[in-house]
Scaffold this active site. Structure first.
Site, PDB file in Angstrom:
ATOM      1  N   LYS A 191     -17.429  29.341 -12.448  1.00 46.75           N
ATOM      2  CA  LYS A 191     -16.582  30.307 -12.917  1.00 46.75           C
ATOM      3  C   LYS A 191     -17.556  31.240 -13.871  1.00 46.75           C
ATOM      4  O   LYS A 191     -18.217  30.641 -14.740  1.00 46.75           O
ATOM      5  CB  LYS A 191     -15.506  29.791 -13.947  1.00 46.75           C
ATOM      6  CG  LYS A 191     -14.828  30.357 -14.654  1.00 46.75           C
ATOM      7  CD  LYS A 191     -14.033  31.967 -13.591  1.00 46.75           C
ATOM      8  CE  LYS A 191     -13.255  31.176 -12.685  1.00 46.75           C
ATOM      9  NZ  LYS A 191     -12.589  32.037 -11.821  1.00 46.75           N
ATOM     10  N   HIS A 318      -7.717  28.021  -3.731  1.00 51.51           N
ATOM     11  CA  HIS A 318      -7.635  28.367  -5.106  1.00 51.51           C
ATOM     12  C   HIS A 318      -6.969  27.231  -6.079  1.00 51.51           C
ATOM     13  O   HIS A 318      -6.032  26.767  -5.603  1.00 51.51           O
ATOM     14  CB  HIS A 318      -7.110  29.718  -5.521  1.00 51.51           C
ATOM     15  CG  HIS A 318      -6.851  30.157  -6.985  1.00 51.51           C
ATOM     16  ND1 HIS A 318      -5.428  29.918  -7.459  1.00 51.51           N
ATOM     17  CD2 HIS A 318      -7.647  30.668  -7.617  1.00 51.51           C
ATOM     18  CE1 HIS A 318      -5.864  30.412  -8.648  1.00 51.51           C
ATOM     19  NE2 HIS A 318      -7.064  31.094  -9.064  1.00 51.51           N
TER      20      HIS A 318
HETATM   21  O1  GKR Z   1      -8.818  28.529 -15.178  1.00 51.88           O
HETATM   22  O2  GKR Z   1      -9.854  29.979 -16.403  1.00 51.88           O
HETATM   23  C1  GKR Z   1      -9.532  29.576 -15.214  1.00 51.88           C
HETATM   24  C2  GKR Z   1      -9.613  30.516 -13.915  1.00 51.88           C
HETATM   25  O3  GKR Z   1     -10.384  31.543 -14.080  1.00 51.88           O
HETATM   26  C3  GKR Z   1      -8.459  30.563 -13.274  1.00 51.88           C
HETATM   27  O4  GKR Z   1      -7.492  31.180 -14.048  1.00 51.88           O
HETATM   28  C4  GKR Z   1      -8.606  31.488 -11.869  1.00 51.88           C
HETATM   29  O5  GKR Z   1      -7.129  32.074 -11.634  1.00 51.88           O
HETATM   30  O6  GKR Z   1      -9.485  29.553 -11.065  1.00 51.88           O
HETATM   31  C5  GKR Z   1      -9.167  30.783 -11.044  1.00 51.88           C
HETATM   32  C6  GKR Z   1      -9.888  31.690 -10.028  1.00 51.88           C
HETATM   33  O7  GKR Z   1     -10.654  31.131  -8.843  1.00 51.88           O
HETATM   34  O8  GKR Z   1     -10.086  32.816  -9.987  1.00 51.88           O
HETATM   35 MG    MG Z   2     -11.310  33.034  -8.091  1.00 49.29          MG
END
Ligand code: GKR
Ligand code: MG
Length: 420
Positions: A191, A318
């Site tokens: 991420k 996702h």
């Molecule tokens: O858990 O902070 C998180 C992610 O950024 C999530 O909210 C996203 O929706 O996992 C996600 C993504 O692939 O964009």
């Molecule tokens: Mg994503």
């Protein structure tokens, strides 16, 4: 066989979440989910799981009230009743990291947990696993990826969690090692959207050096402009199996896709059926990350898979912070989806073993065995549900707000969409 719905229960819960960083800010100390239970006149009770944000919870409660008397096999009827209850509402869920909201997406999101619970009830009544109701398993095991996050060592003022800090390439590699040792994952997703792109490219290079064979993905949740995305794509050529949501919008993604050597993936610009035609016409995405929580349930996700197959678009899955009912639903769906070629995302490792089921699916070599027992194959932990509902009442959080929480420590913080 009669399978009429006699009662529907909607229970919001909260559970601890570590300080994971993203483009919107940082995860709060408590994550919210909602558990739905669908009781039937056959005595079986189906379960489902969804987001916990207040506006969404209100809609689920409104929809639940209209479901008594419905046949749990009548999933088209379920959608019609939910659509009627939702009306013209258009409410976003969470942080907006799953794309823009719309009325159709709101309906799809409210349908989803009830559809999963009805499929669970059907499976329990018929003594068949949910994957059989979706067309049958094409695989016995479903692979997941290690989902890495930059993170603080602890929520400010709290004790460090089991993962420690990850704020540079060495921290990310150490986190990957810890997660892969514990779960055996063979793909890795980072991420991004937290530090400037060069720092995130350095983390990807460090991962490649340490894990020679593991497919890698980077997802900055639209943190970059198209120009920056083109440069990052160039510099990560040969390193990534896909680059996920580098920049906002179908037009921006299309511009980047023209020169990127790897496929672009999305869970932010194609998030409802009415986005697909434009994305295909503009060749904006090579991979769509499905997610039954907002695509409208398991059957709608199977329709999405068929559309992806038709247009030669890859399919991945996702995740957002979730518990074991969702993990089981994702696993049945993946088992019954022939063209799901990529390892699925999951936030499971971040929940430290906390769950709302007594018998969570467990990872072996980065994959889950597809349950072959009736329904979803997981059992609601009623004591756990009660405890987690009390935590929900006590924690004071009613909607996910990564940006607001970050501002408590960095008052000037703003979401970093297209900011590099
Ligand atoms: O858990 O902070 C998180 C992610 O950024 C999530 O909210 C996203 O929706 O996992 C996600 C993504 O692939 O964009
Ligand atoms: Mg994503």
């Amino acid at each position: 066989m009669s399978l009429l719905i006699t009662q529907v229960t909607v229970t919001p819960i909260a559970f601890p979440d570590p300080p994971l960083l993203n483009v919107a800010g940082v995860h709060q100390p408590w994550a919210l989910r909602t558990i739905v239970e669908v009781r039937t006149d056959a005595g079986v009770v189906g379960i489902g799981e969804s987001y916990g944000d207040q506006p969404h919870l209100d809609l689920m409660n409104r929809a639940a009230a209209g479901l008594v008397g419905l046949d749990a096999f009548d999933l088209n009827g379920l959608r019609a009743r939910v659509a009627e209850a939702v009306g013209a509402e258009d409410t976003p869920a969470g942080t907006g990291l799953i794309g823009a909201s719309s009325n159709q997406k709101t309906i799809a999101r409210v349908v989803s947990p009830f559809e999963v619970a009805c499929l669970d009830a059907q499976g329990l009544a018929l003594e068949r696993p949910v994957s059989d109701l979706l067309g049958g398993r094409v695989r016995d095991r479903v692979s997941f990826s290690a989902y890495l996050f930059y993170k603080w060592a602890a929520h400010p003022g709290a004790e460090p969690d089991e993962w420690g800090p990850a704020l540079d390439p060495a921290g990310i590699v150490a986190q990957a090692r810890q997660m892969i040792d514990a779960y055996g994952f063979e793909s890795i997703k980072l991420k991004g959207g937290v530090f400037e792109p060069d720092a995130e490219i350095a983390a990807i290079r460090a991962l490649r050096e340490e894990f020679g064979d593991h497919p890698l993905r980077l997802d900055p949740n639209c943190g970059w402009t198209p120009a920056t995305s083109i440069r990052v794509a160039e510099e990560t050529t040969g390193l990534l199996e896909y680059l996920e949501d580098p920049t906002p919008g179908i037009d921006g993604m299309s511009e980047v896709a023209q020169s990127a050597s790897m496929p672009l993936a999305t869970n932010m610009c194609v998030v409802a059926f009415d986005h697909i035609a434009e994305a295909v016409a503009k060749r904006a995405v090579g991979v769509i990350l499905s997610d039954h929580h907002y695509w409208g349930g398991l059957r709608a996700s199977a329709e999405l898979a068929a559309i992806c197959r038709t247009f030669g678009i890859g399919l991945s899955m996702h995740s957002n912070t979730h518990l074991g009912i969702s993990l089981a639903a994702m696993t049945h769906l993946a088992a019954a989806t022939p063209n799901l070629e990529y390892a699925l995302d999951t936030h499971t490792p971040w929940q430290g073993g906390v769950d709302v089921v007594t018998d969570p699916l467990t990872f072996r070599n980065g994959a889950l065995d597809v349950p072959t027992t009736p329904g979803l194959g997981v059992t609601l932990d009623r004591d756990g549900l009660e405890r987690m509902h009390r935590d929900y009442l006590d924690c004071g959080i009613r909607s996910r707000d990564d940006t607001g929480y970050m501002r408590q420590f960095e008052p000037g913080f703003t979401r970093r969409t297209a900011s590099w």
